[in-house]
Scaffold this motif. Sequence first.
Motif, PDB file in Angstrom:
ATOM      1  N   LYS A   2       0.774  -1.079   0.016  1.00 17.19           N
ATOM      2  CA  LYS A   2       0.130  -0.151  -0.064  1.00 17.19           C
ATOM      3  C   LYS A   2       0.945   1.368   0.003  1.00 17.19           C
ATOM      4  CE  LYS A   2      -3.791  -2.330   2.463  1.00 17.19           C
ATOM      5  NZ  LYS A   2      -4.650  -2.093   3.639  1.00 17.19           N
ATOM      6  N   ASN A   3       2.248   1.192   0.102  1.00 11.75           N
ATOM      7  CA  ASN A   3       3.074   2.467  -0.142  1.00 11.75           C
ATOM      8  C   ASN A   3       2.945   3.026  -1.292  1.00 11.75           C
ATOM      9  OD1 ASN A   3       5.675   3.827  -0.545  1.00 11.75           O
ATOM     10  ND2 ASN A   3       6.112   2.728   1.587  1.00 11.75           N
ATOM     11  N   THR A   4       3.009   4.413  -1.096  1.00  7.76           N
ATOM     12  CA  THR A   4       2.836   5.306  -2.179  1.00  7.76           C
ATOM     13  C   THR A   4       4.001   5.064  -3.343  1.00  7.76           C
ATOM     14  OG1 THR A   4       3.964   7.000  -1.068  1.00  7.76           O
ATOM     15  CG2 THR A   4       1.767   7.259  -0.910  1.00  7.76           C
ATOM     16  N   ILE A   5       4.782   4.589  -3.180  1.00  9.59           N
ATOM     17  CA  ILE A   5       5.745   4.197  -4.007  1.00  9.59           C
ATOM     18  C   ILE A   5       5.286   3.393  -5.543  1.00  9.59           C
ATOM     19  CG2 ILE A   5       6.698   2.304  -3.349  1.00  9.59           C
ATOM     20  CD1 ILE A   5       9.479   3.136  -4.260  1.00  9.59           C
ATOM     21  N   PHE A   6       4.209   2.616  -4.889  1.00 11.82           N
ATOM     22  CA  PHE A   6       3.648   1.794  -6.036  1.00 11.82           C
ATOM     23  C   PHE A   6       2.438   2.446  -6.797  1.00 11.82           C
ATOM     24  CE2 PHE A   6       5.186  -1.369  -2.810  1.00 11.82           C
ATOM     25  CZ  PHE A   6       6.014  -1.784  -3.632  1.00 11.82           C
ATOM     26  N   GLU A   7       2.232   3.673  -6.607  1.00 13.19           N
ATOM     27  CA  GLU A   7       1.054   4.373  -7.314  1.00 13.19           C
ATOM     28  C   GLU A   7       1.516   4.574  -8.838  1.00 13.19           C
ATOM     29  OE1 GLU A   7      -0.136   7.555  -3.816  1.00 13.19           O
ATOM     30  OE2 GLU A   7       1.022   8.225  -5.419  1.00 13.19           O
ATOM     31  N   THR A   8       2.771   4.639  -9.112  1.00 12.82           N
ATOM     32  CA  THR A   8       2.734   4.710 -10.601  1.00 12.82           C
ATOM     33  C   THR A   8       2.729   3.273 -11.345  1.00 12.82           C
ATOM     34  OG1 THR A   8       4.528   6.505 -10.348  1.00 12.82           O
ATOM     35  CG2 THR A   8       4.722   5.176 -12.299  1.00 12.82           C
ATOM     36  N   LEU A   9       3.296   2.450 -10.712  1.00 10.24           N
ATOM     37  CA  LEU A   9       3.327   0.923 -10.980  1.00 10.24           C
ATOM     38  C   LEU A   9       1.455   0.524 -11.192  1.00 10.24           C
ATOM     39  CD1 LEU A   9       4.269  -2.019 -11.276  1.00 10.24           C
ATOM     40  CD2 LEU A   9       3.892  -2.316  -9.000  1.00 10.24           C
ATOM     41  N   LEU A  10       0.870   0.887 -10.358  1.00 12.83           N
ATOM     42  CA  LEU A  10      -0.503   0.460 -10.347  1.00 12.83           C
ATOM     43  C   LEU A  10      -1.468   0.901 -11.635  1.00 12.83           C
ATOM     44  CD1 LEU A  10      -1.278  -0.140  -6.667  1.00 12.83           C
ATOM     45  CD2 LEU A  10      -0.941  -1.699  -8.451  1.00 12.83           C
ATOM     46  N   GLU A  11      -0.898   2.329 -12.024  1.00 15.36           N
ATOM     47  CA  GLU A  11      -1.424   3.133 -13.065  1.00 15.36           C
ATOM     48  C   GLU A  11      -1.400   2.137 -14.398  1.00 15.36           C
ATOM     49  OE1 GLU A  11       0.511   6.756 -13.626  1.00 15.36           O
ATOM     50  OE2 GLU A  11      -0.246   7.375 -11.697  1.00 15.36           O
ATOM     51  N   LYS A  12      -0.473   1.251 -14.524  1.00 15.21           N
ATOM     52  CA  LYS A  12      -0.361   0.410 -15.757  1.00 15.21           C
ATOM     53  C   LYS A  12      -0.534  -1.246 -15.422  1.00 15.21           C
ATOM     54  CE  LYS A  12       2.610   3.589 -18.314  1.00 15.21           C
ATOM     55  NZ  LYS A  12       3.717   3.858 -19.001  1.00 15.21           N
ATOM     56  N   SER A  13      -0.272  -1.635 -14.233  1.00 12.93           N
ATOM     57  CA  SER A  13      -0.487  -3.053 -13.808  1.00 12.93           C
ATOM     58  C   SER A  13      -1.515  -3.081 -12.906  1.00 12.93           C
ATOM     59  CB  SER A  13       0.761  -3.447 -13.081  1.00 12.93           C
ATOM     60  OG  SER A  13       2.052  -3.076 -14.096  1.00 12.93           O
ATOM     61  N   SER A  14      -2.136  -4.345 -12.708  1.00 10.39           N
ATOM     62  CA  SER A  14      -3.115  -4.878 -11.775  1.00 10.39           C
ATOM     63  C   SER A  14      -2.698  -5.312 -10.585  1.00 10.39           C
ATOM     64  CB  SER A  14      -3.673  -6.283 -12.436  1.00 10.39           C
ATOM     65  OG  SER A  14      -4.379  -6.787 -11.404  1.00 10.39           O
ATOM     66  N   PRO A  15      -3.150  -5.077  -9.723  1.00  7.84           N
ATOM     67  CA  PRO A  15      -2.814  -5.514  -7.952  1.00  7.84           C
ATOM     68  C   PRO A  15      -2.329  -6.661  -8.067  1.00  7.84           C
ATOM     69  CG  PRO A  15      -4.794  -4.195  -8.008  1.00  7.84           C
ATOM     70  CD  PRO A  15      -4.665  -4.432  -9.372  1.00  7.84           C
ATOM     71  N   ASP A  16      -2.860  -7.715  -9.083  1.00  7.91           N
ATOM     72  CA  ASP A  16      -2.036  -8.917  -9.114  1.00  7.91           C
ATOM     73  C   ASP A  16      -0.756  -8.922  -9.195  1.00  7.91           C
ATOM     74  OD1 ASP A  16      -4.808  -9.975  -8.956  1.00  7.91           O
ATOM     75  OD2 ASP A  16      -4.964 -10.386 -11.073  1.00  7.91           O
ATOM     76  N   ILE A  17      -0.177  -8.023  -9.719  1.00  5.33           N
ATOM     77  CA  ILE A  17       1.387  -8.208  -9.935  1.00  5.33           C
ATOM     78  C   ILE A  17       2.087  -8.188  -8.545  1.00  5.33           C
ATOM     79  CG2 ILE A  17       1.658  -5.446  -9.394  1.00  5.33           C
ATOM     80  CD1 ILE A  17       3.519  -7.361 -12.103  1.00  5.33           C
ATOM     81  N   PHE A  18       1.304  -7.943  -7.335  1.00  6.28           N
ATOM     82  CA  PHE A  18       1.937  -8.051  -6.175  1.00  6.28           C
ATOM     83  C   PHE A  18       2.085  -9.527  -5.555  1.00  6.28           C
ATOM     84  CE2 PHE A  18       0.415  -3.686  -5.339  1.00  6.28           C
ATOM     85  CZ  PHE A  18       1.786  -3.160  -5.594  1.00  6.28           C
ATOM     86  N   LYS A  19       1.263 -10.577  -6.499  1.00  6.02           N
ATOM     87  CA  LYS A  19       1.455 -12.013  -6.216  1.00  6.02           C
ATOM     88  C   LYS A  19       2.754 -12.459  -6.395  1.00  6.02           C
ATOM     89  CE  LYS A  19      -3.502 -12.823  -7.277  1.00  6.02           C
ATOM     90  NZ  LYS A  19      -4.615 -13.574  -8.147  1.00  6.02           N
TER      91      LYS A  19
END
Length: 509
Positions: A62-79
Amino acid sequence: MTSNIVEFYRGKNLFITGGTGFLGIALIEKLLRSCPDVGQIYLLMRSKKGKTIEQRLEELCKNTIFETLLEKSSPDIFKKLIPVTGDVGDEDLGLSPADRQRLVDNVNVVFHSAATLDFQASLKPTVNINLLGTRRVMELCQQIRNMKAMVHVSSAYVNSFLLETHEQLYPAPEIAEKVIDLAQTLSDEAVDELTPGLLKDHPNTYTFTKHLAEHEVNNCAKRFPCGIVRPSMITAAWKEPVPGWTNSKNGPQGFLMGASKGVIRRLPVGLDLVYDYIPVDVVVNQLIVVAEQISRKGPGETAIFHCTSSTYNPFRWASVSKKVNGYLHKYPLKSAVWYPHLRFVQSLLLFKVSAIFIHFLPAYILDGITKIAGGRPILVRLHTNVWESLKRLEKFIFTEWKFHNTRTLELSKSLSPVDKQLFNIDIITLVWEDYFVHLTQGVRRYLNNEQPKSLPQARKKDTVLLFIHLGLQLLIHCGVWWFVASLLGLPMSKCPFIVPLSYVLMGFL
């Protein structure tokens, strides 16, 4: 053109220590964003503050560093992120037999960034975490079946007993087994008594144990590819994932955090000295690049790279000292407690004298008001911590080092055009004045937790605080004038010479 580095990480499984730290979380974000086909990323984690490793991983994502990542990727990336219970400070890394076997069977690349960074820590814990922790990681690496690369995060300051260093392994300051034996068998008091003799020219236990840790890595270099990256002071992001991102309060971002609140008003620095700062995204890129590069060359010599700026694009506080306050007022805080005004002093004596009046006196007053109002007083404790840290930090505040980065520059030139863009490690185009503008904004957003939309309100408050600040200065000016005139038994109109005296006093304070 395809990226050689992205292709290297395709399907590779990684093991990362220190993944929840400032550098570690930035490394994870970059790998997920730029190498989306990377395999599983195993993270060594321990339960903390009543939270399981699964809960800590959920919190990390949930860290703000992942905001850019989640603009183009699904939260499933964290799996792709797999938490593994363990601690570099425990025997066998605290791994269960099943988890250890899973790592041995599946991991291909290891990034070891876990360490204790406390300059004040005694020898026992730093030996256990920095030295023995590295040995434990290397023992695991020797068991991994399909090991492609091991990258160890060291520090440019491991050789801080020299003012000029190169990308080479310097002789160990002591025999590791002797240091480990002393730390494990003697009492805390006995170890503390022996520590100065062991450290020799090392300024603290951190640089000493990190220096020894490099030799632990080197001992395995003939068995599998090993690389060491030595960053200097790691600061907020230059470009990725967004300019100014940080979650670290060390170095300049910590000072700016306090200055933007109006709490830190003096900073001891040598304005014309070179301070070696390096943005976190550059360090992350270099770690990723080094792993790919050493995997090509195979086992042999440990590849050592400085991730530094002092000899290539040096920073001096003189370049921004007259602009910092402008940055603070362009991006002020709603939560500021006083009008920000940071001044630079070039000796610890001047800093300490001014801190008595500028830091401690207001801190006692404001903490008293806070306590009466039922709040939690923190300012006196904050300034006390700063005061006590100055002795151990003096060498790092007023010493100029030159860390030559010839190998790093050669590594940058060897990259393909695509990889130079995706994994930039060349800081020649970094403009420090612009960087500090983004750093100020990053401190506001990520350390002080204030959104850009609150800027209009913050600027209104900043204006109000300015008038209050000017009013207080006028009050002090008149008070000094009246006090001296009363002391001399003369009317104030007969003491015009007091006017410049009061201005000098206010200028000092």
